[in-house]
Design a protein around this motif. Sequence first.
Motif, mmCIF file in Angstrom:
data_model
loop_
_atom_site.group_PDB
_atom_site.id
_atom_site.type_symbol
_atom_site.label_atom_id
_atom_site.label_comp_id
_atom_site.label_asym_id
_atom_site.label_seq_id
_atom_site.Cartn_x
_atom_site.Cartn_y
_atom_site.Cartn_z
ATOM 1 N N LEU A 4 0.838 -1.195 0.000
ATOM 2 C CA LEU A 4 0.000 0.000 0.000
ATOM 3 C C LEU A 4 0.880 1.255 0.000
ATOM 4 O O LEU A 4 2.007 1.260 0.486
ATOM 5 C CB LEU A 4 -0.901 0.015 1.229
ATOM 6 C CG LEU A 4 -1.923 -1.110 1.330
ATOM 7 C CD1 LEU A 4 -2.639 -1.006 2.657
ATOM 8 C CD2 LEU A 4 -2.926 -1.032 0.212
ATOM 9 N N ALA A 5 0.251 2.243 -0.446
ATOM 10 C CA ALA A 5 0.942 3.531 -0.455
ATOM 11 C C ALA A 5 1.012 4.034 0.966
ATOM 12 O O ALA A 5 0.165 3.713 1.795
ATOM 13 C CB ALA A 5 0.183 4.517 -1.342
ATOM 14 N N PRO A 6 2.005 4.859 1.312
ATOM 15 C CA PRO A 6 2.165 5.329 2.671
ATOM 16 C C PRO A 6 0.956 6.087 3.162
ATOM 17 O O PRO A 6 0.642 6.003 4.355
ATOM 18 C CB PRO A 6 3.370 6.256 2.608
ATOM 19 C CG PRO A 6 4.068 5.958 1.351
ATOM 20 C CD PRO A 6 3.119 5.226 0.473
ATOM 21 N N GLU A 7 0.251 6.843 2.358
ATOM 22 C CA GLU A 7 -0.937 7.517 2.852
ATOM 23 C C GLU A 7 -2.024 6.540 3.180
ATOM 24 O O GLU A 7 -2.826 6.756 4.079
ATOM 25 C CB GLU A 7 -1.558 8.534 1.907
ATOM 26 C CG GLU A 7 -1.205 8.978 0.608
ATOM 27 C CD GLU A 7 -0.191 8.539 -0.287
ATOM 28 O OE1 GLU A 7 -0.537 7.756 -1.140
ATOM 29 O OE2 GLU A 7 0.956 8.949 -0.139
ATOM 30 N N SER A 8 -2.098 5.426 2.413
ATOM 31 C CA SER A 8 -3.104 4.406 2.696
ATOM 32 C C SER A 8 -2.751 3.705 4.002
ATOM 33 O O SER A 8 -3.646 3.355 4.786
ATOM 34 C CB SER A 8 -3.159 3.373 1.589
ATOM 35 O OG SER A 8 -3.573 3.937 0.382
ATOM 36 N N ASN A 9 -1.460 3.530 4.193
ATOM 37 C CA ASN A 9 -1.025 2.903 5.430
ATOM 38 C C ASN A 9 -1.429 3.754 6.618
ATOM 39 O O ASN A 9 -1.906 3.236 7.623
ATOM 40 C CB ASN A 9 0.498 2.731 5.441
ATOM 41 C CG ASN A 9 0.900 1.303 5.143
ATOM 42 O OD1 ASN A 9 0.075 0.427 5.212
ATOM 43 N ND2 ASN A 9 2.159 1.113 4.817
ATOM 44 N N ALA A 10 -1.248 5.034 6.507
ATOM 45 C CA ALA A 10 -1.602 5.930 7.596
ATOM 46 C C ALA A 10 -3.107 5.947 7.790
ATOM 47 O O ALA A 10 -3.599 6.029 8.920
ATOM 48 C CB ALA A 10 -1.087 7.335 7.292
ATOM 49 N N ALA A 11 -3.861 5.856 6.709
ATOM 50 C CA ALA A 11 -5.319 5.867 6.823
ATOM 51 C C ALA A 11 -5.825 4.558 7.442
ATOM 52 O O ALA A 11 -6.856 4.536 8.115
ATOM 53 C CB ALA A 11 -5.928 6.096 5.452
ATOM 54 N N LEU A 12 -5.118 3.489 7.229
ATOM 55 C CA LEU A 12 -5.563 2.184 7.751
ATOM 56 C C LEU A 12 -5.067 1.934 9.179
ATOM 57 O O LEU A 12 -5.518 0.990 9.842
ATOM 58 C CB LEU A 12 -5.069 1.066 6.840
ATOM 59 C CG LEU A 12 -5.705 0.975 5.461
ATOM 60 C CD1 LEU A 12 -5.049 -0.098 4.634
ATOM 61 C CD2 LEU A 12 -7.192 0.712 5.557
#
Length: 191
Positions: A4-12
């Motif tokens: 996942l992209a780092p922003e997706s990681n932060a969102a998850l």
Amino acid sequence: MNFLAPESNAALAPLRQALRTNAEEQAADIRHGASLEAAGLLASAREQAAQILARATREGEDSARSQAALRSSRVRREAQELVLAQRSAVLAELRRQLRACVSALRDDPATRHSLRGLTEHCRTLLGPSARVSESPDGGVIAEAGTRRLDLSLPSWPSWPWSPCPRRVNCGPGSNQKKRTGVPGQRTPRGD
């Protein structure tokens, strides 16, 4: 590996945290349930063990009482057998002494006089027509019809009165005086 992209990681991240917290709570609940179930099983096992132990104790006590009763019964029976054997030995010795006494009486000169007294006593009891004969064992036997009177020497110990002469040695060391013969009869005084 993270695709996942780092922003997706932060969102998850909050979702992951919520899932982890939920999984930890479920695990804690499962551990708690398992602990309660284990405690219940352990309590049930202890209760069953206590019941088995109590039953075994009762059965052991019953068995011990039964064995004690059997042992007590056996001891009482052996004691009774011992008493009966001793009693039998005493009776055998008494009979032996009585036979010795009767033999001494048979050889005693005063016995002749006693035989006359016994004959008179038989005729008094059975009537003047009674047939009186001397017993081969000493003493007399009288018969009158169907009635029979045994005054032989072996039967003397069972008489209610004793026709023994004044002094009769009835065995070793016996200097005991006996009662005088037939009631109402005088026996000669001898030493």
